[in-house]
Structures are given as structure tokens and as C-alpha cells.
Design a protein around this motif. Structure first.
Motif, PDB file in Angstrom:
ATOM      1  N   ARG A  27     -48.976  14.628  43.072  1.00 51.53           N
ATOM      2  CA  ARG A  27     -49.091  15.937  42.854  1.00 51.53           C
ATOM      3  C   ARG A  27     -49.672  16.993  43.972  1.00 51.53           C
ATOM      4  O   ARG A  27     -49.494  18.111  44.106  1.00 51.53           O
ATOM      5  CB  ARG A  27     -50.052  16.289  41.536  1.00 51.53           C
ATOM      6  N   LEU A  28     -50.890  16.476  44.598  1.00 53.28           N
ATOM      7  CA  LEU A  28     -51.477  17.191  45.574  1.00 53.28           C
ATOM      8  C   LEU A  28     -50.649  17.216  46.699  1.00 53.28           C
ATOM      9  O   LEU A  28     -50.596  18.450  47.299  1.00 53.28           O
ATOM     10  CB  LEU A  28     -52.752  16.662  46.060  1.00 53.28           C
ATOM     11  N   SER A  29     -49.940  16.453  47.131  1.00 50.96           N
ATOM     12  CA  SER A  29     -48.907  16.676  48.295  1.00 50.96           C
ATOM     13  C   SER A  29     -47.662  17.620  48.005  1.00 50.96           C
ATOM     14  O   SER A  29     -47.239  18.176  48.868  1.00 50.96           O
ATOM     15  CB  SER A  29     -48.381  15.148  48.500  1.00 50.96           C
ATOM     16  N   GLN A  30     -47.434  17.400  46.652  1.00 53.81           N
ATOM     17  CA  GLN A  30     -46.175  18.340  46.225  1.00 53.81           C
ATOM     18  C   GLN A  30     -46.750  19.646  46.383  1.00 53.81           C
ATOM     19  O   GLN A  30     -45.946  20.789  46.751  1.00 53.81           O
ATOM     20  CB  GLN A  30     -45.709  18.112  44.914  1.00 53.81           C
ATOM     21  N   ALA A  31     -48.187  19.903  45.803  1.00 56.69           N
ATOM     22  CA  ALA A  31     -48.420  21.177  45.688  1.00 56.69           C
ATOM     23  C   ALA A  31     -48.782  21.984  47.341  1.00 56.69           C
ATOM     24  O   ALA A  31     -48.473  23.027  47.629  1.00 56.69           O
ATOM     25  CB  ALA A  31     -49.930  21.449  45.181  1.00 56.69           C
ATOM     26  N   ASP A  48     -54.156  14.219  55.674  1.00 58.52           N
ATOM     27  CA  ASP A  48     -52.799  13.885  56.231  1.00 58.52           C
ATOM     28  C   ASP A  48     -52.821  14.221  57.807  1.00 58.52           C
ATOM     29  O   ASP A  48     -52.238  13.762  58.729  1.00 58.52           O
ATOM     30  CB  ASP A  48     -51.701  14.877  55.697  1.00 58.52           C
ATOM     31  N   LEU A  49     -53.698  15.213  58.014  1.00 60.12           N
ATOM     32  CA  LEU A  49     -53.842  15.778  59.500  1.00 60.12           C
ATOM     33  C   LEU A  49     -54.876  15.087  60.226  1.00 60.12           C
ATOM     34  O   LEU A  49     -54.653  14.990  61.447  1.00 60.12           O
ATOM     35  CB  LEU A  49     -54.322  17.199  59.328  1.00 60.12           C
ATOM     36  N   MET A  65     -65.301  12.735  56.223  1.00 57.67           N
ATOM     37  CA  MET A  65     -64.753  13.861  55.771  1.00 57.67           C
ATOM     38  C   MET A  65     -65.134  14.124  54.446  1.00 57.67           C
ATOM     39  O   MET A  65     -65.304  15.245  53.949  1.00 57.67           O
ATOM     40  CB  MET A  65     -63.198  13.701  55.657  1.00 57.67           C
ATOM     41  N   GLY A  66     -65.524  13.268  53.722  1.00 58.09           N
ATOM     42  CA  GLY A  66     -66.361  13.379  52.178  1.00 58.09           C
ATOM     43  C   GLY A  66     -65.543  14.122  51.248  1.00 58.09           C
ATOM     44  O   GLY A  66     -64.432  13.786  51.176  1.00 58.09           O
ATOM     45  N   LYS A  67     -66.144  15.116  50.734  1.00 57.96           N
ATOM     46  CA  LYS A  67     -65.223  15.914  49.491  1.00 57.96           C
ATOM     47  C   LYS A  67     -64.110  16.884  50.353  1.00 57.96           C
ATOM     48  O   LYS A  67     -63.638  17.443  49.504  1.00 57.96           O
ATOM     49  CB  LYS A  67     -66.443  16.913  49.216  1.00 57.96           C
ATOM     50  N   PHE A  68     -63.978  16.655  51.754  1.00 57.38           N
ATOM     51  CA  PHE A  68     -63.218  17.779  52.343  1.00 57.38           C
ATOM     52  C   PHE A  68     -61.833  17.020  52.808  1.00 57.38           C
ATOM     53  O   PHE A  68     -60.940  17.458  53.357  1.00 57.38           O
ATOM     54  CB  PHE A  68     -63.758  18.301  53.606  1.00 57.38           C
ATOM     55  N   MET A  69     -61.789  15.668  52.201  1.00 59.34           N
ATOM     56  CA  MET A  69     -60.529  14.796  52.189  1.00 59.34           C
ATOM     57  C   MET A  69     -59.217  15.711  51.755  1.00 59.34           C
ATOM     58  O   MET A  69     -58.183  15.606  52.498  1.00 59.34           O
ATOM     59  CB  MET A  69     -60.449  13.680  51.661  1.00 59.34           C
ATOM     60  N   ASP A  70     -59.367  16.400  50.829  1.00 61.96           N
ATOM     61  CA  ASP A  70     -58.445  17.200  50.100  1.00 61.96           C
ATOM     62  C   ASP A  70     -58.031  18.364  50.517  1.00 61.96           C
ATOM     63  O   ASP A  70     -57.306  19.078  49.952  1.00 61.96           O
ATOM     64  CB  ASP A  70     -58.134  16.935  48.473  1.00 61.96           C
TER      65      ASP A  70
END
Length: 104
Positions: A27-31, A48-49, A65-70
Motif C-alpha cells: 500500500r505504501l509503495s502504491q501511494a 527504497d533509495l 534510519m529508524g522512524k524515517f524508513m518510510d
């Protein structure tokens, strides 16, 4: 017998958790793909980067990355704000509203 049932229940719990994570990731990738199509300044999700070239560094990068992964990487604040407006309209999706500005 009870020990075997307990082991199977644990495996089932783990499989359900894995399935939930996979569905969430899709869902996140589609968004993010939708955001990329709508806005030129969207570069993608941090996870992904920032992929290490060697697998042995995966855990270190994940912890760093912690909470910044997404987090979604965008090129300016205006693009980030526009992305947030679009993401709010997505049904059934929780997205951490943190954006990383890419300074070129």
C-alpha cells in the motif's frame, strides 16, 4: 501434543504479522508511485533509495534510519505539502507524515 500446538500457534502469529507487513508495504509503495506520477519532485521512499550494497549492512542502515524508513524524499517543501494533501485523501492507509527535503 500441547507443545506442538503452541509451536504452530506461534508460527501462525508470525505468518500473520509478515502478511500484514507485506500488505502495508505494498500500500505504501502504491501511494508513493501515485505521488511520483502526480508530482515531479517526488524521489521515493527513503527505504527504497538507501539500500546498502552489501547485505551485512542492512541492519545498520535500518537502525540508522529508524522512524524515517518510510519517509518520502521530495525536492522542496511545497512538493511535500502537496503530497500530504493527496495522502490524506487515501482511504485505509496510514503514512507517517515525514518528508525529507533533497537539497541539490
Amino acid at each position: 501434543m500441547k507443545l506442538k500446538i503452541g509451536e504452530l500457534e506461534n508460527q501462525l502469529r508470525e505468518l500473520k504479522a509478515d502478511r500484514y507487513e507485506n500488505e502495508r508495504d505494498v500500500r505504501l509503495s502504491q501511494a508513493v508511485e501515485t505521488l511520483k506520477r502526480l508530482f515531479q519532485g517526488v524521489h521515493g521512499r527513503m527505504t527504497d533509495l538507501c539500500r546498502p550494497t552489501q547485505k551485512k549492512y542492512n541492519l545498520a542502515v535500518t537502525v540508522a534510519m529508524g522512524k524515517f524508513m518510510d519517509a518520502v524524499v521530495v525536492d522542496n517543501e511545497k512538493t511535500g505539502k502537496e503530497c500530504i494533501k493527496v495522502l490524506i485523501s487515501f482511504p485505509n492507509i496510514f503514512f507517517p507524515f515525514c518528508f525529507i527535503l533533497l537539497i541539490l
